[in-house]
Design an enzyme around this catalytic site. Structure first.
Site, PDB file in Angstrom:
ATOM      1  N   ARG A  53       0.856  -1.184   0.000  1.00  0.00           N
ATOM      2  CA  ARG A  53       0.000   0.000   0.000  1.00  0.00           C
ATOM      3  C   ARG A  53       0.888   1.227   0.000  1.00  0.00           C
ATOM      4  O   ARG A  53       2.090   1.121   0.141  1.00  0.00           O
ATOM      5  CB  ARG A  53      -0.959  -0.009   1.199  1.00  0.00           C
ATOM      6  CG  ARG A  53      -0.327  -0.577   2.428  1.00  0.00           C
ATOM      7  CD  ARG A  53      -0.235   0.247   3.658  1.00  0.00           C
ATOM      8  NE  ARG A  53      -0.151   1.657   3.521  1.00  0.00           N
ATOM      9  CZ  ARG A  53       0.983   2.345   3.536  1.00  0.00           C
ATOM     10  NH1 ARG A  53       2.155   1.751   3.649  1.00  0.00           N
ATOM     11  NH2 ARG A  53       0.979   3.647   3.444  1.00  0.00           N
ATOM     12  N   GLY A  54       0.243   2.395  -0.159  1.00  0.00           N
ATOM     13  CA  GLY A  54       1.023   3.621  -0.264  1.00  0.00           C
ATOM     14  C   GLY A  54       1.233   3.921  -1.744  1.00  0.00           C
ATOM     15  O   GLY A  54       1.542   3.022  -2.539  1.00  0.00           O
ATOM     16  N   ALA A  55       1.114   5.212  -2.093  1.00  0.00           N
ATOM     17  CA  ALA A  55       1.040   5.608  -3.507  1.00  0.00           C
ATOM     18  C   ALA A  55       2.157   5.023  -4.383  1.00  0.00           C
ATOM     19  O   ALA A  55       1.900   4.342  -5.382  1.00  0.00           O
ATOM     20  CB  ALA A  55       1.051   7.132  -3.581  1.00  0.00           C
ATOM     21  N   ARG A  98      -7.615  -0.332  -6.554  1.00  0.00           N
ATOM     22  CA  ARG A  98      -7.782   0.766  -5.592  1.00  0.00           C
ATOM     23  C   ARG A  98      -7.973   2.071  -6.372  1.00  0.00           C
ATOM     24  O   ARG A  98      -7.203   2.366  -7.280  1.00  0.00           O
ATOM     25  CB  ARG A  98      -6.566   0.860  -4.657  1.00  0.00           C
ATOM     26  CG  ARG A  98      -6.436  -0.391  -3.773  1.00  0.00           C
ATOM     27  CD  ARG A  98      -5.600  -0.165  -2.550  1.00  0.00           C
ATOM     28  NE  ARG A  98      -6.200   0.775  -1.631  1.00  0.00           N
ATOM     29  CZ  ARG A  98      -5.528   1.347  -0.620  1.00  0.00           C
ATOM     30  NH1 ARG A  98      -4.256   1.082  -0.433  1.00  0.00           N
ATOM     31  NH2 ARG A  98      -6.138   2.181   0.187  1.00  0.00           N
ATOM     32  N   GLN A 212      -1.715   2.779   9.956  1.00  0.00           N
ATOM     33  CA  GLN A 212      -0.453   2.772   9.206  1.00  0.00           C
ATOM     34  C   GLN A 212       0.640   3.571   9.920  1.00  0.00           C
ATOM     35  O   GLN A 212       1.817   3.269   9.775  1.00  0.00           O
ATOM     36  CB  GLN A 212      -0.667   3.361   7.799  1.00  0.00           C
ATOM     37  CG  GLN A 212      -1.465   2.487   6.862  1.00  0.00           C
ATOM     38  CD  GLN A 212      -2.925   2.870   6.851  1.00  0.00           C
ATOM     39  OE1 GLN A 212      -3.470   3.319   7.864  1.00  0.00           O
ATOM     40  NE2 GLN A 212      -3.585   2.694   5.725  1.00  0.00           N
ATOM     41  N   ASP A 253      -1.892  10.742  -2.009  1.00  0.00           N
ATOM     42  CA  ASP A 253      -2.233   9.656  -2.931  1.00  0.00           C
ATOM     43  C   ASP A 253      -2.581  10.188  -4.305  1.00  0.00           C
ATOM     44  O   ASP A 253      -2.514   9.459  -5.296  1.00  0.00           O
ATOM     45  CB  ASP A 253      -3.382   8.845  -2.337  1.00  0.00           C
ATOM     46  CG  ASP A 253      -2.964   8.257  -1.002  1.00  0.00           C
ATOM     47  OD1 ASP A 253      -2.359   7.184  -0.999  1.00  0.00           O
ATOM     48  OD2 ASP A 253      -3.174   8.915   0.033  1.00  0.00           O
ATOM     49  N   ASN A 263      -5.274  12.676   0.567  1.00  0.00           N
ATOM     50  CA  ASN A 263      -4.388  11.858   1.412  1.00  0.00           C
ATOM     51  C   ASN A 263      -5.250  11.111   2.424  1.00  0.00           C
ATOM     52  O   ASN A 263      -6.469  11.295   2.476  1.00  0.00           O
ATOM     53  CB  ASN A 263      -3.342  12.742   2.101  1.00  0.00           C
ATOM     54  CG  ASN A 263      -2.203  11.930   2.677  1.00  0.00           C
ATOM     55  OD1 ASN A 263      -1.655  11.058   1.997  1.00  0.00           O
ATOM     56  ND2 ASN A 263      -1.852  12.151   3.927  1.00  0.00           N
ATOM     57  N   LYS A 264      -4.601  10.290   3.226  1.00  0.00           N
ATOM     58  CA  LYS A 264      -5.301   9.443   4.189  1.00  0.00           C
ATOM     59  C   LYS A 264      -6.296  10.247   5.019  1.00  0.00           C
ATOM     60  O   LYS A 264      -6.018  11.381   5.410  1.00  0.00           O
ATOM     61  CB  LYS A 264      -4.267   8.749   5.075  1.00  0.00           C
ATOM     62  CG  LYS A 264      -4.826   7.777   6.066  1.00  0.00           C
ATOM     63  CD  LYS A 264      -5.715   6.701   5.457  1.00  0.00           C
ATOM     64  CE  LYS A 264      -5.023   5.890   4.398  1.00  0.00           C
ATOM     65  NZ  LYS A 264      -5.954   4.949   3.713  1.00  0.00           N
TER      66      LYS A 264
END
Ligand code: MRU
Length: 380
Positions: A53-55, A98, A212, A253, A263-264
């Site tokens: 995960r993560g861009a 995603r 996270q 992201d 973003n998150k």
């Protein structure tokens, strides 16, 4: 970056030249495990289930997934247009995993264009392999350069505080090296400052629901020896009111060409608190996280909604069982909503730290650094 003193990356081509290795982030911080991906479906599952995960990491895994897809097409005996059509379909399978992180679509598009430029099936597979490696290498290099460009910001704050006390940085989610191939985006200036001898201390938001920050950012900062403190998501405003945060740095992201930052979930609230308290709010990103087609982040960026069990249940390690245990947090039947991202309007962003330098979060500021990326006519 380091895992138990050994340099690691998040995504790599295995020595057999046919499979792809990744770090299984779901097991951290309790166990360091890797996964081997052998098919497009393996890569799609790893992204969908958030093993990766993560861009930037999602983009690099998608690029490697496209290499696996090319191999499958070649093995099926496809050639020419039939190869390209099947390859595009597999790309669609990866893209659908995603919705918010734009690096995913970017990596798939880059592979489609690269593979279309050669004719034979074996050349297409070879080009897909080279492109996957190039995407990973570039991601690592761009994040390293984000560190170089962010370092002067931290140095200036350190000096303005008298050059003795640590720079306190607040970050949200994990925009560290685990979210990329190496270095990370938000963490790159922090690692660079730490390496340059500037004392830093990081306030790590736990980042519910998947934690996270608690599970990944705190772990990777610890592996690197960077001082940090874990806080609950709602503590940031209090710390800012009491002068205990010098700046905020988050990842993203997807950032529009006008500077709106997805973003998150919870990032927007940090930006509001930062504005109210005069705390600079920076966003660090490689150019692969810009969306050159969307002008208005609030209406244009798709926000992923995930399963409610991420909110209603929580996992952890008791220290006794071999593996993690999961428990319910709420009464059975409690209705739950789980929005994974939010959008921070550009006006709250002090600056964007990119591989080409730092710019204002405005269309003209971004265009000055990336003049070749002429935005398409605005969709929204
Ligand atoms: O849902 P995730 O874990 O893939 O979320 C992405 C993120 O890691 C964060 O939003 C991060 O701050 C930006 S991506 C480097």
């Amino acid at each position: 970056m380091l895992v138990q003193g050994q340099p690691r990356r998040t995504v790599w081509l295995e020595s057999d030249g046919e499979s792809v290795g990744v770090i299984d982030q779901r097991r951290l911080p309790f166990s360091f495990e890797t996964l081997t991906l052998r098919s497009t479906e393996d890569a799609a599952r790893a992204i969908r289930d958030m093993a990766v995960r993560g861009a930037g990491c999602i983009g690099a895994v998608a690029a490697h997934g496209m290499f696996l897809a090319a191999r499958e097409c070649e093995r099926e005996g496809l050639a020419g247009g039939a190869f390209d059509a099947a390859f595009a379909e597999k790309g669609q399978e990866l893209r659908a995993t995603r919705p918010t992180a734009v690096n995913l679509a970017w990596a798939v598009e880059r592979q489609l264009a690269a593979v279309a430029s050669v004719v034979s099936a074996s050349d297409k597979t070879a080009v897909a392999r080279d492109t996957a490696c190039a995407v990973a290498d570039e991601d690592a290099d761009f994040c390293r350069r984000i560190g170089e460009h962010g370092l002067p910001i931290l140095r200036k704050i350190f000096e303005s505080k008298g050059g003795k006390t640590p720079v306190n940085i607040l970050t949200h989610c994990n925009a560290g090296w685990l979210a990329f191939v190496d270095h990370g985006s938000a963490t790159a200036p922090i690692y660079a400052a730490h390496a340059a001898g500037i004392p830093v201390h990081v306030w790590v938001d736990e980042t519910r629901p998947r934690n996270q920050g608690a599970r990944l950012t705190a772990w990777e900062l610890g592996q690197q020896g960077v001082p940090h403190t874990l806080i609950v998501d709602n503590a940031g405003g209090h710390l800012m009111q009491h002068g205990r945060v010098d700046l905020v740095i988050t990842g993203t992201d997807r950032t529009t060409y006008s500077g709106d930052v997805a973003n998150k979930i919870g990032t927007y609230l940090k930006a509001l608190a930062a504005r109210d308290n005069g705390v600079p709010f920076y966003v660090a990103l490689p150019s692969s996280s810009f969306d050159w087609e969307i002008a208005d982040g609030l209406t244009g960026i798709p926000i992923e909604e995930r399963g409610g069990e991420e909110v209603s249940r929580i996992g952890g390690w008791s220290g006794e069982a071999e593996s993690e245990i999961e428990v319910n947090l709420v009464a059975k039947g409690t209705p739950v909503a789980n929005f994974a991202f939010d959008v921070t309007p550009a006006r709250f962003v002090t600056g964007l730290i990119t591989e080409r330098g730092v710019c204002p979060a405005t269309e003209s500021g971004i265009r000055a650094l990336f003049p070749e990326k002429v935005p398409a006519p605005a969709r929204v």
